[in-house]
Design an enzyme around this catalytic site. Structure first.
Site, PDB file in Angstrom:
ATOM      1  N   TRP A 321       0.821  -1.342   0.005  1.00 19.59           N
ATOM      2  CA  TRP A 321       0.092  -0.032  -0.129  1.00 19.59           C
ATOM      3  C   TRP A 321       1.059   1.170   0.048  1.00 19.59           C
ATOM      4  CZ3 TRP A 321      -0.136   3.919   3.398  1.00 19.59           C
ATOM      5  CH2 TRP A 321      -1.108   4.897   3.094  1.00 19.59           C
ATOM      6  N   HIS A 322       2.041   1.220   0.653  1.00 19.17           N
ATOM      7  CA  HIS A 322       2.995   2.463   0.940  1.00 19.17           C
ATOM      8  C   HIS A 322       3.505   2.857  -0.377  1.00 19.17           C
ATOM      9  CE1 HIS A 322       2.547   1.794   5.154  1.00 19.17           C
ATOM     10  NE2 HIS A 322       3.041   2.978   5.395  1.00 19.17           N
ATOM     11  N   GLY A 323       3.792   1.766  -1.338  1.00 24.69           N
ATOM     12  CA  GLY A 323       4.447   2.167  -2.582  1.00 24.69           C
ATOM     13  C   GLY A 323       4.711   0.761  -3.546  1.00 24.69           C
ATOM     14  N   PHE A 489       2.140   8.588  -0.931  1.00 24.26           N
ATOM     15  CA  PHE A 489       1.323   7.413  -1.028  1.00 24.26           C
ATOM     16  C   PHE A 489       0.039   7.509  -1.287  1.00 24.26           C
ATOM     17  CE2 PHE A 489       4.965   6.681   2.331  1.00 24.26           C
ATOM     18  CZ  PHE A 489       5.764   6.274   1.450  1.00 24.26           C
TER      19      PHE A 489
END
Length: 489
Positions: A321-323, A489
């Site tokens: 989800w962060h990247g 993000f």
């Protein structure tokens, strides 16, 4: 329009002034208009995605609530989740998926040259998508569906939390939008104090630490060993102050409007275990993945092996989800592994404590636990900060093989962007941060203490805080604002 820009500092007072002048029924409409303007300032075309996710949340919630049979409710929920995630998956992860497949095929001797395509990721899409999906799931679980499209649009787009969170739940934020709100001095004072502290964390501490971190983590500069250790520790400081500063400013901006947002950080670096750390770090995201992924996967209800698998899946997805990079997946899996190992070794720790008779309530024992947790968490930040997976492995290798401890004493650290004075100032600011977090950890509210003082004292505190930010902050040419880390993000 970032929070630490001059544009925002002109934008917010105007929003607040008009907000308290318009009648009650016009407040939410004004907030929606200003929230959309705030988002358009980032990139006008990204409004299409925001409006699409809003429409999916609103219509999906109404359809889920209106369905009479469980199968129909599940079908509407599944459809809503797929549609809400579609822009995020396409815009953020399609390139990552294609590139990963091409690497695998290349290793098998198959060379494919796909057409090149790229696009600019809409700001905040990861945050408002999770907020919309969480709302849909809550409606499926029995929460009332929002009937007003205006309120739903504001729920998704409320500007203080739009770009970097915190991720709110419908039953909390929507209820506040429905409630009457009037001008209250306490809200204004608390909001201003929150914003001052958030700006202090960002422009005084985080942006100063970033100078050293960026210099060392640019691997072509040739640093190694203890430079990596110091830079990784300072990145842990930078990330914490940058992100907690951002959400604290968001809390403050919402507070002056009479809206309460969740406090996203509760002194996480004073945690005594990795599990406690994730109960105190980015709380709105951690609880989102717990409630909407870990528990639906089975949580801890299906045995130890399944529990550990669920933990690893949850943390891997959280990392992704962060990247869209393998560095974030590795970071997530490492933190999940910390949780698994910690739980697996719990009986061993209890047995050792029983044999040795150690008192776990002593300050020394707690300090050792905090230190061990802090070290483990900061090692994982090497994956989070590095540009590539191989870079993170190079940095970790340098950390574990460090022998050049003399650089801590011979002045070499002052050649990494921060001179001796700024390094000393950074240590002073970290002492202030530690004292503030210790108060928070102990349940002591500094803002309540300030509120009990005379009006003159409160004015002096605000004045001193503003001057400290202006005089001690790190700024670009013309007071140019640096972006917040989590806005990407």
């Amino acid at each position: 329009m970032v929070f630490n820009s001059i544009q925002f500092l002109l934008f917010l007072p105007l929003v607040v002034l008009v907000y308290y002048l318009v009648p009650q029924r016009g407040k939410n409409l004004w907030l929606l208009f200003t929230s959309y303007y705030f988002y358009i300032c980032w990139h006008p075309t990204h409004m299409v995605v925001l409006l699409f996710v809003t429409a999916v949340a609103y219509l999906g919630g109404r359809l889920v609530a209106a369905a009479r049979h469980t199968a129909a409710r599940r079908a509407w929920l599944a459809g809503g989740i797929v549609l809400a995630f579609l822009p995020l998956l396409t815009l953020k992860y399609l390139n990552f998926l294609v590139d990963s497949c091409l690497v695998v095929l290349a290793r098998l001797g198959i060379q494919i040259a796909p057409p090149a395509f790229s696009w600019l990721l809409p700001m905040g899409i990861s945050f408002y998508t999770l907020q919309a999906v969480g709302y849909l799931i809550d409606v499926y679980r029995g929460e009332p569906a929002e009937k007003s499209p205006l309120q739903m649009a504001l729920f998704v787009a409320f500007f203080p939390q739009l770009v970097s969170g915190p991720i709110s739940r419908g039953k909390s934020l929507l209820a506040q939008f429905h409630a009457p709100r009037k001008l209250e001095f306490d809200n204004l004072r608390d909001g201003v104090l929150l914003m001052i502290w958030g700006y202090f964390l960002k422009v005084v501490i985080a942006d100063r630490a970033a100078i050293f971190v960026d210099t060392v983590y640019y691997l072509d500069n040739g640093f190694d060993g203890w430079f990596y250790i110091v830079a990784t520790l300072l990145f842990g400081v930078q990330l914490y102050c940058d992100f907690s500063g951002c959400t604290t400013v968001a809390m403050g901006a919402a507070k002056v409007l009479g809206i309460d947002l969740i406090d996203n950080f509760q002194a996480p670096y004073l945690s005594r275990s990795n599990a406690e750390f994730w109960r105190r770090w980015h709380i709105s995201l951690s609880t989102w993945f717990r409630d909407y992924l870990y528990i639906p996967l089975g949580g801890n209800r299906k045995g130890k092996a399944r529990k550990y698998l669920n933990v690893l899946i949850t943390f891997a997805v959280s990392g992704l989800w962060h990247g869209a990079q393998w560095t974030f997946v590795a970071w997530g899996l490492l933190n999940g592994l910390y949780q698994v190992i910690g739980d697996w070794l719990r009986p061993v720790r209890k047995a050792l404590l029983g044999v040795t008779g150690l008192d776990t309530d002593t300050l020394g024992h707690k300090a050792v636990q905090v230190l061990c947790t802090f070290v483990c968490v900061n090692l994982s930040w090497a994956f989070f900060r590095a540009n590539r997976l191989m870079d993170s492995l190079t940095i970790l290798k340098g950390i574990f093989t460090a022998t050049n401890i003399e650089v801590l004493f011979d002045g070499s650290l002052f050649l990494c962007g921060l001179d001796e004075v700024n390094f000393f100032l950074l240590l002073v600011y970290l002492a202030v941060l530690f004292a503030a977090d210790l108060c928070k950890y102990k349940g002591i509210s500094i803002r309540q203490g300030i509120a009990r003082q005379s009006w003159l004292c409160q004015v002096l505190v605000v004045t001193f805080g503003v001057l400290a930010i202006l005089l001690l902050g790190v700024y670009g040419p013309g007071f140019e604002a640096s972006n917040f880390i989590y806005s990407q993000f």
